[in-house]
Motif scaffolding. Sequence first.
Motif, mmCIF file in Angstrom:
data_model
loop_
_atom_site.group_PDB
_atom_site.id
_atom_site.type_symbol
_atom_site.label_atom_id
_atom_site.label_comp_id
_atom_site.label_asym_id
_atom_site.label_seq_id
_atom_site.Cartn_x
_atom_site.Cartn_y
_atom_site.Cartn_z
ATOM 1 N N LEU C 91 0.826 -1.201 0.000
ATOM 2 C CA LEU C 91 0.000 0.000 0.000
ATOM 3 C C LEU C 91 0.862 1.253 0.000
ATOM 4 N N THR C 92 2.075 1.152 0.546
ATOM 5 C CA THR C 92 3.005 2.288 0.476
ATOM 6 C C THR C 92 3.336 2.600 -0.980
ATOM 7 N N MET C 93 3.626 1.541 -1.740
ATOM 8 C CA MET C 93 4.118 1.740 -3.101
ATOM 9 C C MET C 93 3.036 2.227 -4.052
ATOM 10 N N ARG C 94 1.779 2.190 -3.588
ATOM 11 C CA ARG C 94 0.710 2.715 -4.429
ATOM 12 C C ARG C 94 0.848 4.226 -4.583
ATOM 13 N N GLU C 95 1.598 4.864 -3.683
ATOM 14 C CA GLU C 95 1.795 6.317 -3.745
ATOM 15 C C GLU C 95 2.909 6.714 -4.721
ATOM 16 N N PHE C 96 3.652 5.747 -5.256
ATOM 17 C CA PHE C 96 4.823 6.088 -6.065
ATOM 18 C C PHE C 96 4.730 5.459 -7.454
ATOM 19 N N ASP C 97 5.259 6.179 -8.449
ATOM 20 C CA ASP C 97 5.338 5.589 -9.780
ATOM 21 C C ASP C 97 6.737 5.038 -9.978
ATOM 22 N N ILE C 98 7.069 4.042 -9.169
ATOM 23 C CA ILE C 98 8.393 3.422 -9.239
ATOM 24 C C ILE C 98 8.157 1.910 -9.368
ATOM 25 N N PRO C 99 8.875 1.245 -10.291
ATOM 26 C CA PRO C 99 8.725 -0.208 -10.360
ATOM 27 C C PRO C 99 9.010 -0.830 -8.988
ATOM 28 N N PHE C 100 8.226 -1.836 -8.611
ATOM 29 C CA PHE C 100 8.301 -2.331 -7.238
ATOM 30 C C PHE C 100 8.393 -3.857 -7.197
ATOM 31 N N MET C 101 9.287 -4.359 -6.339
ATOM 32 C CA MET C 101 9.314 -5.789 -6.036
ATOM 33 C C MET C 101 9.254 -5.952 -4.526
ATOM 34 N N GLY C 102 8.302 -6.775 -4.056
ATOM 35 C CA GLY C 102 8.157 -6.999 -2.619
ATOM 36 C C GLY C 102 9.133 -8.055 -2.145
ATOM 37 N N ALA C 103 9.581 -7.927 -0.888
ATOM 38 C CA ALA C 103 10.517 -8.901 -0.336
ATOM 39 C C ALA C 103 10.045 -9.328 1.041
ATOM 40 N N TYR C 104 10.232 -10.597 1.377
ATOM 41 C CA TYR C 104 9.939 -11.028 2.743
ATOM 42 C C TYR C 104 10.922 -12.082 3.207
ATOM 43 N N ASN C 105 11.629 -11.792 4.278
ATOM 44 C CA ASN C 105 12.480 -12.757 4.949
ATOM 45 C C ASN C 105 12.406 -12.485 6.448
ATOM 46 N N ALA C 106 11.201 -12.205 6.932
ATOM 47 C CA ALA C 106 10.997 -11.791 8.323
ATOM 48 C C ALA C 106 11.920 -10.605 8.621
ATOM 49 N N CYS C 107 12.665 -10.673 9.731
ATOM 50 C CA CYS C 107 13.478 -9.511 10.103
ATOM 51 C C CYS C 107 14.763 -9.416 9.286
ATOM 52 N N ALA C 108 15.028 -10.402 8.412
ATOM 53 C CA ALA C 108 16.201 -10.331 7.545
ATOM 54 C C ALA C 108 15.843 -9.731 6.185
ATOM 55 N N THR C 109 14.615 -9.196 6.067
ATOM 56 C CA THR C 109 14.149 -8.651 4.788
ATOM 57 C C THR C 109 15.087 -7.584 4.235
ATOM 58 N N PHE C 110 15.645 -6.754 5.149
ATOM 59 C CA PHE C 110 16.517 -5.671 4.686
ATOM 60 C C PHE C 110 17.717 -6.236 3.929
ATOM 61 N N ALA C 111 18.301 -7.328 4.460
ATOM 62 C CA ALA C 111 19.442 -7.948 3.785
ATOM 63 C C ALA C 111 19.025 -8.514 2.443
ATOM 64 N N GLU C 112 17.876 -9.183 2.423
ATOM 65 C CA GLU C 112 17.403 -9.765 1.172
ATOM 66 C C GLU C 112 17.263 -8.676 0.113
ATOM 67 N N SER C 113 16.687 -7.536 0.505
ATOM 68 C CA SER C 113 16.444 -6.500 -0.493
ATOM 69 C C SER C 113 17.769 -5.838 -0.923
ATOM 70 N N LEU C 114 18.718 -5.681 0.031
ATOM 71 C CA LEU C 114 20.031 -5.131 -0.353
ATOM 72 C C LEU C 114 20.747 -6.062 -1.328
ATOM 73 N N ILE C 115 20.698 -7.363 -1.033
ATOM 74 C CA ILE C 115 21.426 -8.327 -1.876
ATOM 75 C C ILE C 115 20.827 -8.354 -3.285
ATOM 76 N N THR C 116 19.480 -8.407 -3.352
ATOM 77 C CA THR C 116 18.835 -8.414 -4.667
ATOM 78 C C THR C 116 19.213 -7.155 -5.454
ATOM 79 N N ALA C 117 19.158 -6.011 -4.771
ATOM 80 C CA ALA C 117 19.483 -4.749 -5.440
ATOM 81 C C ALA C 117 20.927 -4.754 -5.936
ATOM 82 N N ALA C 118 21.855 -5.240 -5.084
ATOM 83 C CA ALA C 118 23.269 -5.258 -5.461
ATOM 84 C C ALA C 118 23.498 -6.138 -6.686
ATOM 85 N N MET C 119 22.827 -7.296 -6.721
ATOM 86 C CA MET C 119 22.953 -8.210 -7.861
ATOM 87 C C MET C 119 22.480 -7.531 -9.145
#
Lengths: 120, 151, 332
Positions: C91-119
């Motif tokens: 629902l946050t991303m509905r406010e933005f015109d930016i391509p979006f991919m959701g991530a879930y790894n419980a509290c490790a989500t931040f790492a998952e999203s950093l790693i995906t972005a870096a790749m």
Amino acid sequence: MDILVYLRVFAIGGAFCLIGQILINTTKMTSARILVCFLLSGVLLETIGVYKYIRDFGKAGATVPIIGFGANLAKGAIEGTLENGLLGAVSGGIEAVAPGIAAVIFIAFVVGLLATSKTK
Amino acid sequence: MSEPNKRYLELVSKKMPKSRHLTTMFRAFWTGGTICMIGQAFTDLYSSLPAALPEEDVSALTTITLILITAVLTGIGVYDKIGAYAGAGSIVPITGFANSVVSPAIEHKREGVVLGLCSNMFSVAGPVIVFGISSSVVVGIIVLIFKGAFV
Amino acid sequence: MRRSTYEFGSDVRIEETATIVGPREKDGPLGKYFDKDFRDDLLGQKSHEKAEIKMHVTLLRYLLNKSKHDQNDIDLCISGDLLDEIMGTCLTMREFDIPFMGAYNACATFAESLITAAMLISGGKFRRIISSTSSHFSTAERQYRYPLELGNQRTPLAQWTVTGAGATMLNDSLGTVALTSCTIGRVVDFGVTDSNDMGACMAPAASDTMQRHFEERGVDPDYYDLILTGDLGDAGSRLLKILMREKGTPIGDNYNDCGVLIFNRAAQDVGQGGSGAACSSTVFNGYVYKKMLRGEYKKVLLVPTGALCSKTSVLQGESIPGIAHAVSFEVI
């Protein structure tokens, strides 16, 4: 107002809560399980005829804890059955605790409508 | 990797901090006892009324009063603080039951009155009602069969 | 298991970061490092879920302003939170015109999203990606535990979900801090069943990932100025130290835990410390990144940890597995 009566109330009520706390500390039970355990022990103790002695001694110390709620249910079921047979067996328990349950549902409904969860 | 690692679980139970038994038990004892004394005070008050209510009515009125007080304390956000201090001392009395009905009702109001508040009201305390009423029916049937023992 | 450490050199850099936190986090020891804060944790909204969404939206807007970019400069946003169906982020991303991919790894989500972005950035097709996570104490309590007003005692092992959100803007050329390598974790389950004991659920996963990171990258724990796990809490970090010592790579004074750092455990009644998807993202983007800019830390290993816990699976008697991903940052 009799100080001794209040001391007995305090001791019995406190003792039940103490047992509850031991259960929480040692078994990691959640509050719903604790409530059910006490309720069922109340039903059992009333059915075998022990709880009335605890109630005579502890007064509100024995009726305020949820175990007294269980005892009340069983008491109602026993009396209802002896008076009205099968129908009493089914409705006796809930009749005995009807004021409490009705009050809790109605009050929870009203408070639920009025209140909001607070910031922690 | 899916087998429980016994050595690790032993390490965990040895190293992780435990509940402080004496403190929590003392708190549960005195708060629970105090709640029951408040109940006794209401019982005494209602039995001294000029209307001379029967004993069962007095006890029902006491229960309702305690439920009402709990509901208000829950609504203004005080009961959970008592609970954090008292532990079982505020769960075992009937006030704990009232709190476990009122708190989900408040919490789920935002999903609507019918599907939120009403359907979640017993999400914590439901088992109490189910076990309570079912066991009372079982007791009734037992009494029906062994009538002689209960007269 | 196959090797899962990847090196990026200086191809992936942090361009800008932003953080927003609630009152308890602002009052904690790291309070002055956070960019924005709010006193009312409802943020004027009707529910805590809506408040979490508003917090996340505010954070992303602030990050765009701070970095002087508009939405068209951002190739992708990879974000997540702890709610069902990562509803808050969606629902946050509905406010933005930016391509979006959701991530879930419980509290490790931040790492998952950093790693995906870096790749994706090191792959050359993406130039600028935002990684962000949010969590809110009141929505997490409801998601995983009990109604807020229920009067039950928190066990001594319980942790306090961080109310806040943190975002990192990664790109391929600007910035002085590079995301140099990552190790992708596997799901590790040692059979812990107590859903209050998150530290014990996650410590084996953290130790497994860190172990493999040191081995596959060929460095010692001393190589880093700071090794930071996500939210093991105080007791959980002690468990991790024991596990690391047993495996022959002891970690010493350069080790700490975001959950321990963010709160003052003695004064703030938070149990073992902070937890939640925002725990590592606020501490890293607020505290650690600013310290790296000032040169106080040169090499940092961030290991966000997640307890993959679901109310349903716990009720069905399943144990709670943990996961941890390691991400290293270096000043260049």
